[in-house]
Design a protein around this motif. Structure first.
Motif, short mmCIF file in Angstrom:
data_model
loop_
_atom_site.label_atom_id
_atom_site.label_comp_id
_atom_site.label_asym_id
_atom_site.label_seq_id
_atom_site.Cartn_x
_atom_site.Cartn_y
_atom_site.Cartn_z
N THR A 1 0.80 -1.23 0.00
CA THR A 1 0.00 0.00 0.00
C THR A 1 0.83 1.28 0.00
OG1 THR A 1 -0.13 0.09 2.42
CG2 THR A 1 -1.84 -1.19 1.28
N GLN A 2 2.13 1.18 0.11
CA GLN A 2 2.96 2.38 0.34
C GLN A 2 2.93 3.37 -0.82
OE1 GLN A 2 4.08 3.00 3.54
NE2 GLN A 2 2.71 1.22 3.68
N ASP A 3 3.04 2.94 -2.05
CA ASP A 3 3.00 3.86 -3.19
C ASP A 3 1.63 4.52 -3.31
OD1 ASP A 3 5.65 3.31 -3.80
OD2 ASP A 3 5.13 1.79 -5.29
N PHE A 4 0.58 3.74 -3.09
CA PHE A 4 -0.79 4.25 -3.09
C PHE A 4 -0.94 5.35 -2.04
CE2 PHE A 4 -4.98 3.92 -1.05
CZ PHE A 4 -5.85 4.08 -2.12
N LEU A 5 -0.51 5.06 -0.83
CA LEU A 5 -0.64 6.03 0.27
C LEU A 5 0.17 7.29 0.03
CD1 LEU A 5 -0.57 3.57 3.29
CD2 LEU A 5 -2.52 4.96 2.52
N ALA A 6 1.33 7.16 -0.60
CA ALA A 6 2.19 8.32 -0.86
C ALA A 6 1.53 9.31 -1.83
CB ALA A 6 3.53 7.86 -1.41
N ALA A 7 0.60 8.84 -2.64
CA ALA A 7 -0.06 9.70 -3.63
C ALA A 7 -1.27 10.43 -3.07
CB ALA A 7 -0.48 8.86 -4.83
N ILE A 8 -1.71 10.08 -1.87
CA ILE A 8 -2.92 10.66 -1.28
C ILE A 8 -2.58 11.84 -0.39
CG2 ILE A 8 -4.81 10.20 0.33
CD1 ILE A 8 -4.84 7.34 -0.74
N ASP A 9 -3.31 12.94 -0.56
CA ASP A 9 -3.17 14.11 0.32
C ASP A 9 -3.89 13.77 1.63
OD1 ASP A 9 -3.37 16.50 1.69
OD2 ASP A 9 -4.04 17.66 -0.05
N LYS A 10 -3.11 13.43 2.64
CA LYS A 10 -3.67 12.97 3.93
C LYS A 10 -4.59 13.99 4.59
CE LYS A 10 -0.60 9.57 3.49
NZ LYS A 10 0.04 9.67 2.21
N THR A 11 -4.40 15.29 4.28
CA THR A 11 -5.24 16.32 4.89
C THR A 11 -6.67 16.30 4.35
OG1 THR A 11 -4.66 18.05 3.29
CG2 THR A 11 -3.21 17.80 5.23
N THR A 12 -6.90 15.57 3.26
CA THR A 12 -8.23 15.55 2.65
C THR A 12 -9.01 14.28 2.97
OG1 THR A 12 -7.46 14.54 0.57
CG2 THR A 12 -7.38 16.96 0.73
N VAL A 13 -8.41 13.35 3.68
CA VAL A 13 -9.04 12.05 3.92
C VAL A 13 -10.21 12.16 4.90
CG1 VAL A 13 -8.69 9.71 4.82
CG2 VAL A 13 -6.91 10.80 3.41
N GLN A 14 -11.34 11.60 4.49
CA GLN A 14 -12.53 11.50 5.34
C GLN A 14 -13.07 10.08 5.19
OE1 GLN A 14 -15.45 14.48 4.41
NE2 GLN A 14 -13.91 16.07 4.18
N SER A 15 -13.34 9.43 6.31
CA SER A 15 -13.81 8.05 6.22
C SER A 15 -15.06 7.85 7.06
CB SER A 15 -12.72 7.08 6.66
OG SER A 15 -12.36 7.32 8.00
N GLY A 16 -15.77 6.77 6.74
CA GLY A 16 -16.97 6.42 7.49
C GLY A 16 -17.19 4.92 7.43
N ARG A 17 -18.01 4.44 8.35
CA ARG A 17 -18.36 3.02 8.37
C ARG A 17 -19.85 2.90 8.61
NH1 ARG A 17 -15.16 -1.41 11.80
NH2 ARG A 17 -13.58 -0.88 10.26
N TYR A 18 -20.45 1.97 7.87
CA TYR A 18 -21.90 1.80 7.90
C TYR A 18 -22.24 0.32 7.93
CZ TYR A 18 -21.28 6.49 6.10
OH TYR A 18 -20.88 7.79 5.95
N VAL A 19 -23.41 0.00 8.43
CA VAL A 19 -23.92 -1.36 8.40
C VAL A 19 -24.99 -1.42 7.33
CG1 VAL A 19 -25.18 -3.13 9.69
CG2 VAL A 19 -23.45 -1.73 10.84
N ARG A 20 -24.86 -2.38 6.45
CA ARG A 20 -25.84 -2.52 5.38
C ARG A 20 -27.20 -2.91 5.96
NH1 ARG A 20 -25.29 -4.94 -0.53
NH2 ARG A 20 -27.49 -4.95 -0.98
N ILE A 21 -28.23 -2.27 5.52
CA ILE A 21 -29.57 -2.54 5.99
C ILE A 21 -30.15 -3.71 5.19
CG2 ILE A 21 -31.90 -1.61 6.19
CD1 ILE A 21 -30.59 1.18 6.40
N ALA A 22 -30.63 -4.69 5.91
CA ALA A 22 -31.23 -5.87 5.25
C ALA A 22 -32.51 -5.44 4.54
CB ALA A 22 -31.53 -6.95 6.27
N ARG A 23 -32.73 -6.06 3.38
CA ARG A 23 -33.94 -5.76 2.61
C ARG A 23 -34.74 -7.00 2.43
NH1 ARG A 23 -32.65 -1.89 -2.24
NH2 ARG A 23 -34.02 -0.38 -1.33
#
Length: 98
Positions: free
Chosen positions: A76-98
């Motif tokens: 993952t190191q080359d991938f991570l080096a290309a990302i502007d860390k100051t712009t990272v926003q993450s979230g986690r969700y649970v899929r709702i059963a249908r």
């Protein structure tokens, strides 16, 4: 119920998008897809250059286990080096059963 993670980010200024998208495919193929509980991953890019990554996991534990090693993994190191860390926003969700 499956777990859905989202990550939004922009690239470091000057990063070539074609080269980054090749790195992104490699991260998915060589790291993410090989982890227990990985179901799928979708990557999109907005007109403003922001990326949105959506990852589906079988369980929150699978997501946690993968992400605990993500930032130190050799794959993952080359991938991570290309990302502007100051712009990272993450979230986690649970899929709702249908």
């Amino acid at each position: 119920m499956s777990t859905v993670e989202t990550v939004r980010f922009k690239l470091v200024p000057g990063t070539d998008t074609t080269a980054f998208e090749s790195l992104d495919r490699a991260v998915e193929d060589d790291y993410m897809a090989k982890r227990p509980g990985f179901l799928s991953r979708e990557v999109t890019r907005g007109d403003d250059g922001e990326y949105l990554v959506i990852v589906h996991w079988a369980t929150p534990e699978d997501a946690d286990a993968t992400m605990s090693g993500f930032f130190s993994a050799a794959e993952t190191q080359d991938f991570l080096a290309a990302i502007d860390k100051t712009t990272v926003q993450s979230g986690r969700y649970v899929r709702i059963a249908r």
